[in-house]
Design a protein around this motif. Structure first.
Motif, short mmCIF file in Angstrom:
data_model
loop_
_atom_site.label_atom_id
_atom_site.label_comp_id
_atom_site.label_asym_id
_atom_site.label_seq_id
_atom_site.Cartn_x
_atom_site.Cartn_y
_atom_site.Cartn_z
N ASN A 63 10.91 10.67 53.12
CA ASN A 63 11.38 9.69 54.08
C ASN A 63 10.36 8.57 54.27
N TYR A 64 10.80 7.50 54.90
CA TYR A 64 9.94 6.40 55.31
C TYR A 64 9.82 6.45 56.83
N SER A 65 8.80 5.79 57.38
CA SER A 65 8.62 5.75 58.83
C SER A 65 8.23 4.35 59.27
N LYS A 99 11.19 10.34 65.33
CA LYS A 99 10.40 11.40 64.69
C LYS A 99 9.97 12.47 65.70
N GLU A 145 8.06 6.26 66.94
CA GLU A 145 8.05 6.35 65.47
C GLU A 145 9.42 6.81 64.98
N ILE A 146 9.94 6.09 64.02
CA ILE A 146 11.28 6.37 63.49
C ILE A 146 11.20 6.77 62.03
N ASP A 147 11.84 7.89 61.70
CA ASP A 147 12.00 8.29 60.31
C ASP A 147 13.32 7.72 59.79
N TYR A 148 13.34 7.24 58.55
CA TYR A 148 14.60 6.78 57.97
C TYR A 148 14.63 7.16 56.49
N GLY A 156 16.27 0.87 63.56
CA GLY A 156 15.15 1.61 64.12
C GLY A 156 15.09 1.47 65.63
#
Length: 387
Positions: free
Chosen positions: A371-373, A304, A346-349, A330
């Motif tokens: 999106n989810y994180s 992110k 923090e990863i957005d997917y 992730g």
């Protein structure tokens, strides 16, 4: 003290002995308690017995794909990294230094490219800061517009050669003081303020576009810098060189276009649940993965608000991905990003069908609104890589 006192003990092995004895290797010898001294002695005796019985475990410690350390015994202190064992210490030495040479050669070959990118980053950052400052200076435009309008309304109250006019600002009902040029009458002062307003408004409109363009250039260069740090072979470097040439950062020498993706392949992993995961190592690969390779139902992962690789997980025929696969993807996105050295990233997917690429956007740039994180540790040890 261990390293300097015992012949044949390397610095890394000395640290391992201290680690096994639950002692900080940086501690002073005089600071050790009797219990710690006994523990240290016990570990040295155990190592001595291991050597005398030839109970060796030749191995190489890997940090990602790069060789970090090697030894003839197993290292407990590197439990969070990948260990690969070999039949003999000779094979360990041959493999370690051969792989180390490859890493060193790639770093040396990337020096010129890093220099070009770093210089461009510094120039662009200065340009961006200056544009932001100039943009902030245009905040005065509304004040000048109000001065002009109020002078048109209350200017008749101003006496000749007056240096200021106090009146009620009908926008907020408060008294305001308008500075005046004593050599001009009220209407001429009003025109002067409207002229200032017009100039600042034009500047604001021009700078608003330039700031967006310069920020895009800054992000683009940042992504190229990150891609350089992820480069593993000369094909990766050539693709980055092509990108720098395409965007005018280095001179083109008549290279052929249209074959970029064939030069270098994305990284290919398999999750613990058997799902195929792909990692782009540079911007052209990221575009190829996200917009040509991936299907709408596949999942896309990215660090992110920072430069990093696009990670694609092929959904295949599954209804959804297992939690373990989400977590491993992730981790890949965190590791192959600018945040690699951070404790967590923090990863957005999101599913691939939610991605959009704006017209004329730089390679690797995408937008998404739903999106989810999740927070992920940038560690890929234990994730199977397909060579």
């Amino acid at each position: 003290a261990v390293y300097g006192s015992i012949s044949g003990i390397s610095p890394v092995l000395a640290n391992e002995i201290c680690y096994r004895a639950d002692i900080d290797g940086d501690s002073a010898v005089a600071s050790l308690t009797p219990v710690q001294q006994s523990s240290l002695y016990g570990e040295l005796v155990r190592l001595k017995n291991q050597i005398e019985t030839h109970a060796f475990s030749p191995n190489i410690i890997y940090e990602g794909k790069a060789p970090k350390e090697f030894g003839a015994v197993t290292f407990s202190m590197f439990s969070d990294l990948t260990t690969e064992e070999y039949p003999s210490i000779s094979e360990v030495l041959e493999t370690f230094y051969a792989q180390k040479e490859v890493v060193t050669r790639i770093r040396q070959k990337s020096v010129d490219l890093r220099h070009i990118v770093q210089n461009a980053l510094e120039r662009t950052a200065k340009k961006y800061d200056l544009q932001l400052k100039q943009l902030k200076d245009t905040d005065k435009k509304e004040k000048y517009k109000i001065y002009g309008e109020l002078l048109h309304t209350y200017g008749y109250e101003a006496a000749p050669h007056q240096k200021e006019l106090k009146c009620i600002n009908y926008y907020d009902g408060k008294e305001i003081t308008i500075p005046l040029d004593p050599d001009l009458n009220a209407m001429e002062n009003a025109k002067k303020y409207f002229d200032r307003y017009g100039k600042l408004k034009r500047t604001y409109e021009a700078l608003s576009e330039l700031v967006v363009e310069t920020k895009a250039d800054l992000d683009h260069l940042d992504s190229i810098s990150t891609a350089l740090s992820l480069s593993e072979d000369e094909k990766d470097l050539q693709l980055i060189k092509d990108e720098l040439s395409d965007y005018g950062y280095i001179k083109s020498h008549g290279k052929k276009k249209g074959k970029k993706q064939a030069k270098s392949k994305p990284l290919h992993f398999v999750s613990s649940d058997g799902f195929h995961m792909y990692v782009g190592k540079n911007n052209y690969q990221n575009d190829e993965l996200s917009f040509k390779f991936a299907n709408g139902g596949d999942w896309w992962f990215h660090a992110k608000n920072m430069a990093g690789s696009h990670v694609i997980v092929r959904k295949e025929q599954a209804e959804t991905l297992p939690d373990a696969t989400f977590e491993e993807a992730g981790r890949l996105a965190a590791y192959y990003s600018k945040g690699r050295q951070a404790p967590k990233v923090e990863i957005d997917y999101v599913q691939r069908k939610e991605l959009r690429k704006p017209p004329k956007a730089k390679p690797g740039f995408v937008i998404y609104h739903t999106n989810y994180s999740m927070m992920c540790v940038p560690n890929i040890d234990g994730i199977e890589i397909v060579e």
